[in-house]
Design an enzyme around this catalytic site. Structure first.
Site, short mmCIF file in Angstrom:
data_model
loop_
_atom_site.label_atom_id
_atom_site.label_comp_id
_atom_site.label_asym_id
_atom_site.label_seq_id
_atom_site.Cartn_x
_atom_site.Cartn_y
_atom_site.Cartn_z
CG HIS A 85 -2.34 -0.21 1.00
ND1 HIS A 85 -3.17 -0.80 1.93
CD2 HIS A 85 -3.12 0.10 -0.07
CE1 HIS A 85 -4.40 -0.86 1.43
NE2 HIS A 85 -4.39 -0.33 0.24
CG ASP A 87 -1.02 3.88 3.71
OD1 ASP A 87 -1.20 3.05 2.80
OD2 ASP A 87 -1.44 3.72 4.87
CG HIS A 173 -4.46 -5.10 4.51
ND1 HIS A 173 -5.41 -4.31 5.11
CD2 HIS A 173 -3.63 -4.24 3.84
CE1 HIS A 173 -5.18 -3.03 4.80
NE2 HIS A 173 -4.12 -2.97 4.03
CG HIS A 260 -2.03 2.39 10.04
ND1 HIS A 260 -2.18 3.58 9.38
CD2 HIS A 260 -2.10 1.44 9.08
CE1 HIS A 260 -2.33 3.34 8.09
NE2 HIS A 260 -2.29 2.06 7.88
ZN LIG Z 1 -2.14 1.35 5.95
ZN LIG Z 2 -2.85 -1.22 3.96
#
Ligand SMILES: [Zn+2]
Ligand SMILES: [Zn+2]
Length: 293
Positions: A85, A87, A173, A260
């Site tokens: 991902h 980020d 995820h 997070h």
């Molecule tokens: Zn994340």
């Molecule tokens: Zn993620």
């Protein structure tokens, strides 16, 4: 039990004992107070990073200024990526090239899921002109520190040196085919990082009484304020405070660190209250950038 941030922010790590330094607690939301997701496990003057969110090198420099010599930019040489991902990886070119410009001589070692090799190769290609100009031009530059030693890893033990053993475990995820959490054993402690994941037995098994469990979380109370398509996504990809209360009671960490965090209008104290309202009685703290645990 809620631990006020000031109490958990320890002195600089004492030699030999592993410590966790949270470099950035952020999410894709561009919160100026919360840098992109990145952590460091520090043992015996060496640092082992997890993820490379935006701002990672500057937050490491701030930690160095705060007394953690192992996080001097030129010493950042090892990172474990949980998943691809953006980020969690936008800081990867920063981590490859900035420490080199600041005189790191060793290549950056990168461990991560399938796809990390291609990502790294694209980044090397993207910055090849910069590397050429720095090496061939007037700027003093070594010819090794911009390189990357990348390894796509499977689950199980993926790394071992004189300080730590690192194990990767698969977590669910959303639509990612492969996403990892990591467990670090060394310096007298066990530190488990959930990575991005919905509530999963894999994390319970990986922690199983560990010293520190760093777990992602979103506010179960504020979840209902989100649009339905985002609710569907978050339920499939991330972990609510309610779910984490149940999961952490089974995982039994000595300290649970929320990370997070998706607040959606609540705050650190609010998240901790939600966990306690859901029955969690263990030690828990909601991480702030540059917190040490
Ligand atoms: Zn994340
Ligand atoms: Zn993620």
């Amino acid at each position: 039990m809620f631990i006020p941030p000031g109490l958990a922010a320890q002195q600089p790590p004492t030699a030999g004992r592993a410590s966790l330094v949270v470099l950035g607690t952020g999410t894709p939301n561009a919160d100026p107070d919360r840098s992109g997701p990145a952590l460091a496990v520090v043992v015996n003057g060496a640092s082992y990073l997890v993820d490379a969110g935006p701002g990672v090198v500057r937050r490491a420099a701030a930690a160095e200024r705060g007394g953690v010599a192992a996080l001097a930019p030129s010493k950042l040489s090892t990172v474990f990526i949980t998943h691809l991902h953006s980020d969690h990886t936008i800081g990867l070119p920063d981590l490859i090239f900035t420490p080199w410009v600041l005189e790191r001589e060793v290549p950056l070692s990168v461990y991560g899921p399938p796809g990390i090799k291609a990502m790294t190769e694209h980044l090397e290609r993207a910055y090849s002109e910069d590397v050429r100009v720095r090496i061939d031009g007037a700027e003093p530059a070594n010819t090794t520190g911009f390189r990357v030693a990348v390894q796509e890893v499977d689950t199980g033990e993926i790394f071992r040196d004189s300080n730590v053993v690192v194990r990767a475990f698969a977590v669910p995820h959303g639509d990612w085919r492969v996403a990892y959490g990591y467990r670090f054993d060394g310096g007298g402690r066990s530190i488990v990082v959930s990575g991005d994941t919905r509530a999963s037995d894999a994390v319970v098994r990986a922690c199983d009484g560990c010293d520190v469990l760093v777990h992602e979380v979103y506010s179960a109370t504020r979840f209902v304020t989100r649009p339905p398509d985002w609710q569907r996504y978050h339920a499939a990809a991330h972990t609510s405070t309610k779910e984490l209360a149940i999961l952490a009671a089974r995982a039994r960490p000595k300290l649970l660190v929320l990370y997070h965090q998706l607040y959606w209008g609540t705050d650190d104290e609010g998240l901790v209250r939600e966990l306690e309202a859901a029955g969690y009685t263990g030690a828990v703290i909601s991480a702030r950038d540059l917190g040490r645990y």
